[in-house]
Design a protein around this motif. Structure first.
Motif, PDB file in Angstrom:
ATOM      1  N   ARG A  39       0.835  -1.214   0.000  1.00 46.90           N
ATOM      2  CA  ARG A  39       0.000   0.000   0.000  1.00 46.90           C
ATOM      3  C   ARG A  39       0.859   1.249   0.000  1.00 46.90           C
ATOM      4  NH1 ARG A  39      -2.568  -4.755  -0.040  1.00 46.90           N
ATOM      5  NH2 ARG A  39      -4.842  -4.513  -0.003  1.00 46.90           N
ATOM      6  N   GLN A  40       2.003   1.217   0.686  1.00 39.71           N
ATOM      7  CA  GLN A  40       2.907   2.366   0.644  1.00 39.71           C
ATOM      8  C   GLN A  40       3.474   2.551  -0.758  1.00 39.71           C
ATOM      9  OE1 GLN A  40       5.655   1.241   3.740  1.00 39.71           O
ATOM     10  NE2 GLN A  40       4.653   2.547   5.256  1.00 39.71           N
ATOM     11  N   THR A  41       3.795   1.441  -1.413  1.00 40.92           N
ATOM     12  CA  THR A  41       4.281   1.506  -2.788  1.00 40.92           C
ATOM     13  C   THR A  41       3.220   2.093  -3.707  1.00 40.92           C
ATOM     14  OG1 THR A  41       5.665  -0.440  -2.399  1.00 40.92           O
ATOM     15  CG2 THR A  41       5.215   0.149  -4.696  1.00 40.92           C
ATOM     16  N   PHE A  42       1.986   1.648  -3.516  1.00 43.85           N
ATOM     17  CA  PHE A  42       0.883   2.177  -4.323  1.00 43.85           C
ATOM     18  C   PHE A  42       0.700   3.674  -4.101  1.00 43.85           C
ATOM     19  CE2 PHE A  42      -3.579   3.466  -3.762  1.00 43.85           C
ATOM     20  CZ  PHE A  42      -3.959   3.547  -5.089  1.00 43.85           C
ATOM     21  N   ALA A  43       0.722   4.098  -2.828  1.00 42.88           N
ATOM     22  CA  ALA A  43       0.501   5.509  -2.521  1.00 42.88           C
ATOM     23  C   ALA A  43       1.603   6.384  -3.105  1.00 42.88           C
ATOM     24  CB  ALA A  43       0.418   5.695  -1.009  1.00 42.88           C
ATOM     25  N   PHE A  44       2.845   5.912  -3.030  1.00 39.07           N
ATOM     26  CA  PHE A  44       3.961   6.686  -3.579  1.00 39.07           C
ATOM     27  C   PHE A  44       3.870   6.745  -5.095  1.00 39.07           C
ATOM     28  CE2 PHE A  44       8.816   7.330  -3.581  1.00 39.07           C
ATOM     29  CZ  PHE A  44       8.645   8.694  -3.459  1.00 39.07           C
ATOM     30  N   ALA A  45       3.476   5.624  -5.723  1.00 37.01           N
ATOM     31  CA  ALA A  45       3.315   5.610  -7.180  1.00 37.01           C
ATOM     32  C   ALA A  45       2.150   6.486  -7.609  1.00 37.01           C
ATOM     33  CB  ALA A  45       3.114   4.177  -7.659  1.00 37.01           C
ATOM     34  N   ARG A  46       1.096   6.518  -6.829  1.00 35.67           N
ATOM     35  CA  ARG A  46      -0.054   7.358  -7.136  1.00 35.67           C
ATOM     36  C   ARG A  46       0.322   8.828  -7.166  1.00 35.67           C
ATOM     37  NH1 ARG A  46      -4.278   7.117  -2.554  1.00 35.67           N
ATOM     38  NH2 ARG A  46      -2.599   8.345  -1.649  1.00 35.67           N
ATOM     39  N   ASP A  47       1.331   9.202  -6.358  1.00 39.32           N
ATOM     40  CA  ASP A  47       1.816  10.582  -6.334  1.00 39.32           C
ATOM     41  C   ASP A  47       2.927  10.814  -7.352  1.00 39.32           C
ATOM     42  OD1 ASP A  47       0.073  10.886  -4.257  1.00 39.32           O
ATOM     43  OD2 ASP A  47       1.587  10.774  -2.684  1.00 39.32           O
ATOM     44  N   ASN A  48       3.123   9.842  -8.280  1.00 40.48           N
ATOM     45  CA  ASN A  48       4.159   9.936  -9.315  1.00 40.48           C
ATOM     46  C   ASN A  48       5.554  10.002  -8.722  1.00 40.48           C
ATOM     47  OD1 ASN A  48       2.330   9.978 -11.539  1.00 40.48           O
ATOM     48  ND2 ASN A  48       1.909  12.138 -11.110  1.00 40.48           N
ATOM     49  N   GLY A  49       5.780   9.250  -7.657  1.00 36.79           N
ATOM     50  CA  GLY A  49       7.084   9.259  -7.010  1.00 36.79           C
ATOM     51  C   GLY A  49       7.971   8.089  -7.366  1.00 36.79           C
ATOM     52  N   LEU A  50       7.504   7.156  -8.208  1.00 36.81           N
ATOM     53  CA  LEU A  50       8.278   5.967  -8.559  1.00 36.81           C
ATOM     54  C   LEU A  50       8.367   5.823 -10.071  1.00 36.81           C
ATOM     55  CD1 LEU A  50       6.868   3.283  -6.072  1.00 36.81           C
ATOM     56  CD2 LEU A  50       9.080   4.428  -5.948  1.00 36.81           C
ATOM     57  N   PRO A  51       9.421   5.168 -10.561  1.00 38.22           N
ATOM     58  CA  PRO A  51       9.450   4.827 -11.993  1.00 38.22           C
ATOM     59  C   PRO A  51       8.302   3.877 -12.331  1.00 38.22           C
ATOM     60  CG  PRO A  51      11.636   4.625 -11.007  1.00 38.22           C
ATOM     61  CD  PRO A  51      10.682   4.825  -9.885  1.00 38.22           C
ATOM     62  N   GLY A  52       7.632   4.124 -13.432  1.00 38.58           N
ATOM     63  CA  GLY A  52       6.482   3.299 -13.787  1.00 38.58           C
ATOM     64  C   GLY A  52       5.267   3.542 -12.919  1.00 38.58           C
ATOM     65  N   SER A  53       5.105   4.782 -12.471  1.00 39.17           N
ATOM     66  CA  SER A  53       4.026   5.092 -11.525  1.00 39.17           C
ATOM     67  C   SER A  53       2.637   4.834 -12.100  1.00 39.17           C
ATOM     68  CB  SER A  53       4.138   6.554 -11.072  1.00 39.17           C
ATOM     69  OG  SER A  53       5.281   6.757 -10.286  1.00 39.17           O
ATOM     70  N   LYS A  54       2.469   5.074 -13.414  1.00 40.71           N
ATOM     71  CA  LYS A  54       1.144   4.894 -13.999  1.00 40.71           C
ATOM     72  C   LYS A  54       0.673   3.451 -13.904  1.00 40.71           C
ATOM     73  CE  LYS A  54       1.414   8.757 -17.257  1.00 40.71           C
ATOM     74  NZ  LYS A  54       1.340   9.169 -18.685  1.00 40.71           N
TER      75      LYS A  54
END
Length: 259
Positions: free
Chosen positions: A94-109
């Motif tokens: 869930r933390q990974t999802f939340a960070f990706a949702r904020d465009n904070g990770l490679p491949g966030s979409k």
């Protein structure tokens, strides 16, 4: 996990508080019992005497005087370990999802998508699961490398605790306004924050030490601080090159009640 919990502003902190109270109380009782039954430390650590390789199994066997009793108690530890790993896995995904949702990770979409039928961040779960498998395989090649990864995890965790709790304690010391909340520790909030901050800073220093002495670079050196610095440098480079252009910080999605 609060995003998947009804009435989270009350339920989540209440569950956190009672989990620490109950688990801390039972853990203290178990620790006292375990130390009372640990009559011979050297025998528990000696591989010629303790052929299981795990000191707690030796204590279970000598304490109960039965192999079956030791198996039963070890099974309880195994079940608790699986349950704990499942909760950690759920939280991390869930933390990974939340960070990706904020465009904070490679491949966030792709990572930040929610499965339309299961209503869970399936892609984030798969990414977390994949990294967990890869990290677990390290233990097959080198125990010291695996222990360094574990130390790195704890170092990163305590660092984030120290930063977040430190910022909160600083605002309290400056008498600056905080966002309104439905659940609060009241006058105990600041002392708890200061203790948690001090403990986090101590843990950050402690986990950087090697687990055994004398230290041999090729065998038992704790490389956690080196890996932590390397990951931090990579994250900073990624932020200044790409992240700062798309990352907007934590966002809040409000779902209308009628939906």
């Amino acid at each position: 996990m609060a995003e998947e919990t009804k009435n989270a502003s009350i339920i989540v902190p209440r569950c956190m508080l009672w989990s620490y109270i109950l688990n801390g109380s039972m853990g203290f009782v178990m620790l006292v019992t375990y130390c009372f039954c640990l009559t011979d430390v050297q025998a528990a650590l000696d591989p010629e005497i303790n052929r299981s390789g795990f000191p707690y199994i030796y204590v279970f066997q000598t304490g109960t005087g039965s192999i079956g009793g030791a198996i039963g108690l070890t099974s309880i530890i195994l079940i608790l370990g699986i349950a704990g790993a499942t909760s950690f896995f759920a939280t991390t995904s869930r933390q990974t999802f939340a960070f990706a949702r904020d465009n904070g990770l490679p491949g966030s979409k792709w990572i930040g998508k929610v499965h339309p039928r299961l209503l869970v961040p399936l892609n984030a779960i798969l990414v977390t699961f994949g990294f967990t498998i890869l990290l677990s395989l390290i233990n097959l090649g080198s125990t010291y490398a695996f222990n360094a990864i574990i130390s790195l995890q704890l170092l990163a965790l305590m660092s984030t605790y120290a930063i977040s709790i430190g910022c909160l304690a600083l605002k309290r010391l400056r008498n600056e306004p905080l966002p309104p909340s439905r659940w609060s520790l009241g006058k105990f909030g600041l002392p708890v924050n200061l203790f948690a901050f001090a403990y986090s800073c101590f843990a950050v220093i402690y986990v950087c030490f090697p687990v055994t002495t004398p230290v041999v670079v090729s065998e038992n050196m704790n490389w956690a601080i080196v890996m932590f610095a390397g990951v931090l440098v990579i994250a900073l480079v990624y932020y200044f090159v790409h992240g700062r252009k798309v990352y907007e910080g934590p966002v809040v999605f409000v779902k209308p009640a009628e939906e």
